[in-house]
Enzyme design. Structure first.
Site, PDB file in Angstrom:
ATOM      1  N   ARG A 167      11.015  -1.360  11.231  1.00 24.07           N
ATOM      2  CA  ARG A 167       9.933  -1.060  12.171  1.00 24.07           C
ATOM      3  C   ARG A 167       9.879  -2.096  13.290  1.00 24.07           C
ATOM      4  O   ARG A 167      10.109  -3.282  13.053  1.00 24.07           O
ATOM      5  CB  ARG A 167       8.595  -1.060  11.426  1.00 24.07           C
TER       6      ARG A 167
ATOM      7  N   LYS B  31       0.836  -1.207   0.000  1.00 25.95           N
ATOM      8  CA  LYS B  31       0.000   0.000   0.000  1.00 25.95           C
ATOM      9  C   LYS B  31       0.874   1.263   0.000  1.00 25.95           C
ATOM     10  O   LYS B  31       0.658   2.162  -0.803  1.00 25.95           O
ATOM     11  CB  LYS B  31      -0.933   0.018   1.228  1.00 25.95           C
TER      12      LYS B  31
ATOM     13  N   ARG C 203      -9.973   0.307   8.872  1.00 20.53           N
ATOM     14  CA  ARG C 203      -9.379  -0.998   9.104  1.00 20.53           C
ATOM     15  C   ARG C 203     -10.342  -1.969   9.770  1.00 20.53           C
ATOM     16  O   ARG C 203      -9.980  -3.102  10.062  1.00 20.53           O
ATOM     17  CB  ARG C 203      -8.163  -0.822   9.998  1.00 20.53           C
TER      18      ARG C 203
ATOM     19  N   ARG D 205      -0.530  -9.447  13.007  1.00 19.67           N
ATOM     20  CA  ARG D 205      -1.176  -8.418  12.177  1.00 19.67           C
ATOM     21  C   ARG D 205      -1.981  -9.054  11.053  1.00 19.67           C
ATOM     22  O   ARG D 205      -3.040  -8.552  10.677  1.00 19.67           O
ATOM     23  CB  ARG D 205      -0.128  -7.460  11.627  1.00 19.67           C
TER      24      ARG D 205
ATOM     25  N   ARG E  42      11.328  -5.550   5.142  1.00 17.41           N
ATOM     26  CA  ARG E  42      11.051  -4.125   4.877  1.00 17.41           C
ATOM     27  C   ARG E  42      12.004  -3.219   5.650  1.00 17.41           C
ATOM     28  O   ARG E  42      12.325  -3.470   6.808  1.00 17.41           O
ATOM     29  CB  ARG E  42       9.612  -3.801   5.276  1.00 17.41           C
TER      30      ARG E  42
HETATM   31  P1  ADP Z   1       2.142  -1.841   3.214  1.00 18.57           P
HETATM   32  O1  ADP Z   1       2.123  -0.328   3.252  1.00 18.57           O
HETATM   33  O2  ADP Z   1       0.944  -2.403   2.525  1.00 18.57           O
HETATM   34  O3  ADP Z   1       2.354  -2.463   4.557  1.00 18.57           O
HETATM   35  P2  ADP Z   1       4.727  -1.577   1.806  1.00 18.57           P
HETATM   36  O4  ADP Z   1       4.439  -0.727   0.622  1.00 18.57           O
HETATM   37  O5  ADP Z   1       5.468  -0.971   2.912  1.00 18.57           O
HETATM   38  O6  ADP Z   1       3.366  -2.273   2.328  1.00 18.57           O
HETATM   39  O7  ADP Z   1       5.481  -2.892   1.285  1.00 18.57           O
HETATM   40  C1  ADP Z   1       5.921  -3.900   2.188  1.00 18.57           C
HETATM   41  C2  ADP Z   1       7.312  -4.377   1.776  1.00 18.57           C
HETATM   42  O8  ADP Z   1       7.219  -5.122   0.555  1.00 18.57           O
HETATM   43  C3  ADP Z   1       8.303  -3.258   1.509  1.00 18.57           C
HETATM   44  O9  ADP Z   1       9.569  -3.694   1.927  1.00 18.57           O
HETATM   45  C4  ADP Z   1       8.245  -3.073  -0.012  1.00 18.57           C
HETATM   46  O10 ADP Z   1       9.474  -2.596  -0.533  1.00 18.57           O
HETATM   47  C5  ADP Z   1       7.944  -4.484  -0.498  1.00 18.57           C
HETATM   48  N1  ADP Z   1       7.064  -4.507  -1.680  1.00 18.57           N
HETATM   49  C6  ADP Z   1       6.058  -3.660  -1.999  1.00 18.57           C
HETATM   50  N2  ADP Z   1       5.455  -4.017  -3.157  1.00 18.57           N
HETATM   51  C7  ADP Z   1       6.096  -5.136  -3.580  1.00 18.57           C
HETATM   52  C8  ADP Z   1       5.944  -5.998  -4.721  1.00 18.57           C
HETATM   53  N3  ADP Z   1       5.005  -5.763  -5.650  1.00 18.57           N
HETATM   54  N4  ADP Z   1       6.779  -7.053  -4.836  1.00 18.57           N
HETATM   55  C9  ADP Z   1       7.731  -7.286  -3.882  1.00 18.57           C
HETATM   56  N5  ADP Z   1       7.926  -6.528  -2.786  1.00 18.57           N
HETATM   57  C10 ADP Z   1       7.121  -5.466  -2.633  1.00 18.57           C
HETATM   58  P1  ADP Z   2       0.847  -2.039   7.648  1.00 16.68           P
HETATM   59  O1  ADP Z   2      -0.159  -1.777   6.610  1.00 16.68           O
HETATM   60  O2  ADP Z   2       2.212  -2.268   7.141  1.00 16.68           O
HETATM   61  O3  ADP Z   2       0.400  -3.096   8.620  1.00 16.68           O
HETATM   62  P2  ADP Z   2       0.408   0.568   9.013  1.00 16.68           P
HETATM   63  O4  ADP Z   2       1.536   1.500   9.023  1.00 16.68           O
HETATM   64  O5  ADP Z   2      -0.788   0.890   8.209  1.00 16.68           O
HETATM   65  O6  ADP Z   2       1.028  -0.838   8.633  1.00 16.68           O
HETATM   66  O7  ADP Z   2      -0.095   0.302  10.506  1.00 16.68           O
HETATM   67  C1  ADP Z   2       0.786  -0.004  11.561  1.00 16.68           C
HETATM   68  C2  ADP Z   2       0.009  -0.118  12.854  1.00 16.68           C
HETATM   69  O8  ADP Z   2      -0.614   1.149  13.165  1.00 16.68           O
HETATM   70  C3  ADP Z   2      -1.148  -1.121  12.835  1.00 16.68           C
HETATM   71  O9  ADP Z   2      -0.717  -2.441  13.122  1.00 16.68           O
HETATM   72  C4  ADP Z   2      -2.042  -0.531  13.938  1.00 16.68           C
HETATM   73  O10 ADP Z   2      -1.559  -0.846  15.219  1.00 16.68           O
HETATM   74  C5  ADP Z   2      -1.884   0.969  13.732  1.00 16.68           C
HETATM   75  N1  ADP Z   2      -2.903   1.505  12.802  1.00 16.68           N
HETATM   76  C6  ADP Z   2      -2.691   2.069  11.600  1.00 16.68           C
HETATM   77  N2  ADP Z   2      -3.861   2.424  11.021  1.00 16.68           N
HETATM   78  C7  ADP Z   2      -4.836   2.076  11.889  1.00 16.68           C
HETATM   79  C8  ADP Z   2      -6.268   2.150  11.876  1.00 16.68           C
HETATM   80  N3  ADP Z   2      -6.934   2.679  10.836  1.00 16.68           N
HETATM   81  N4  ADP Z   2      -6.943   1.658  12.950  1.00 16.68           N
HETATM   82  C9  ADP Z   2      -6.297   1.137  14.003  1.00 16.68           C
HETATM   83  N5  ADP Z   2      -4.966   1.014  14.072  1.00 16.68           N
HETATM   84  C10 ADP Z   2      -4.229   1.476  13.031  1.00 16.68           C
END
Ligand code: ADP
Ligand code: ADP
Ligand code: ZN
Length: 217
Positions: free
Chosen positions: A160, A13, A88, A171, A127
């Site tokens: 992270r 995302k 979420r 998660r 990541r």
């Molecule tokens: P999210 O915000 O959904 O948690 P991220 O954009 O941070 O996800 O991506 C999670 C990890 O996967 C990062 O280390 C990113 O560089 C990697 N990543 C993102 N998109 C892809 C993809 N299409 N193929 C492989 N790795 C990816």
């Molecule tokens: P990712 O998509 O990689 O899991 P985010 O950066 O979106 O990570 O979220 C990290 C953490 O922040 C989540 O595991 C949660 O604890 C908190 N968080 C983020 N967005 C929300 C939301 N909309 N509602 C509740 N908790 C949230």
């Protein structure tokens, strides 16, 4: 355009958001980024959120909904916005439905990035994030040009606290039980855009833009 990015942790995302907001010139609203910034600044909200984030649990709805509602009222959101990581759960989605109704605006699309669980743990544990601009890298799938240095801003990269194998699994469980019902919620509203996130980043982005260009017409 008023958009939501939906998908499990690690789906890509944040990676897609960076490109989408640049192409469509809208603000990126990531609740995860907002909480991490609040924590760095040492605010009460940041400290409160940390306890939940470290356990892989959701931060309580009243905190998150309040933060997003205030953000959506800022003038830059008049040209549209991209919500990343919010809503979420169904309660947050219903709260957002009420907020948009009150503001007399409509969501244009919900980009649902689909990636199987097997891929997600490796994406999360590999990541690396930029301390400066929040950009995400991956040790294997998107290595920075210089080790531990951000390609775009030169900032230092870090891992992270919640990107450990154990917390990643928690998660994913939270995603399946609380977040995935939103797919049906937005499908019912007729604004769901399904994207295959299990392909390289460039191809994911072209699928996304193909769908968004249809809406923008
Ligand atoms: P999210 O915000 O959904 O948690 P991220 O954009 O941070 O996800 O991506 C999670 C990890 O996967 C990062 O280390 C990113 O560089 C990697 N990543 C993102 N998109 C892809 C993809 N299409 N193929 C492989 N790795 C990816
Ligand atoms: P990712 O998509 O990689 O899991 P985010 O950066 O979106 O990570 O979220 C990290 C953490 O922040 C989540 O595991 C949660 O604890 C908190 N968080 C983020 N967005 C929300 C939301 N909309 N509602 C509740 N908790 C949230
Ligand atoms: Zn950076």
């Amino acid at each position: 355009m008023r958009l939501i990015l939906l998908g499990p942790p690690g789906a890509g995302k944040g990676t897609q958001a960076e490109r989408i907001v640049e192409k469509y010139n809208i603000p990126h609203i990531s609740t995860g980024d907002i909480f991490r910034a609040a924590l760095r600044e040492g605010t009460e909200m940041g400290l409160k959120a940390k306890g939940y984030m470290d356990k892989g649990q959701l931060v309580p709805d009243e905190i998150v909904v309040g933060v997003v509602t205030e953000r959506l009222k800022k003038p830059d959101c008049q040209k549209g916005f991209l919500l990343d990581g919010f809503p979420r759960n169904v309660h947050q989605a219903e709260a957002l439905d009420k907020v948009t109704e009150k503001m007399d605006i409509k969501l244009d699309g919900v980009i649902n990035v689909d990636v199987p669980d097997e891929e997600l743990v490796e994406r999360l544990t590999g990541r690396r994030m930029c301390k400066g601009c929040g950009a995400s890298f991956h040790v294997k799938f998107k290595p920075p040009k210089v080790r531990n240095v951000c390609d775009s801003c030169g900032g230092e990269l870090y891992q992270r606290d919640d990107d450990t194998v154990e917390t990643a699994k928690d998660r994913l469980e939270v995603y399946h039980s609380q977040t995935s019902p939103l797919i049906a919620h937005y499908d019912k509203q007729g604004i769901l855009l399904n994207i295959n996130g299990n392909q390289d980043m460039e191809n994911v982005f072209s699928e996304v833009t193909k769908e968004l260009d249809k809406i923008a017409e």
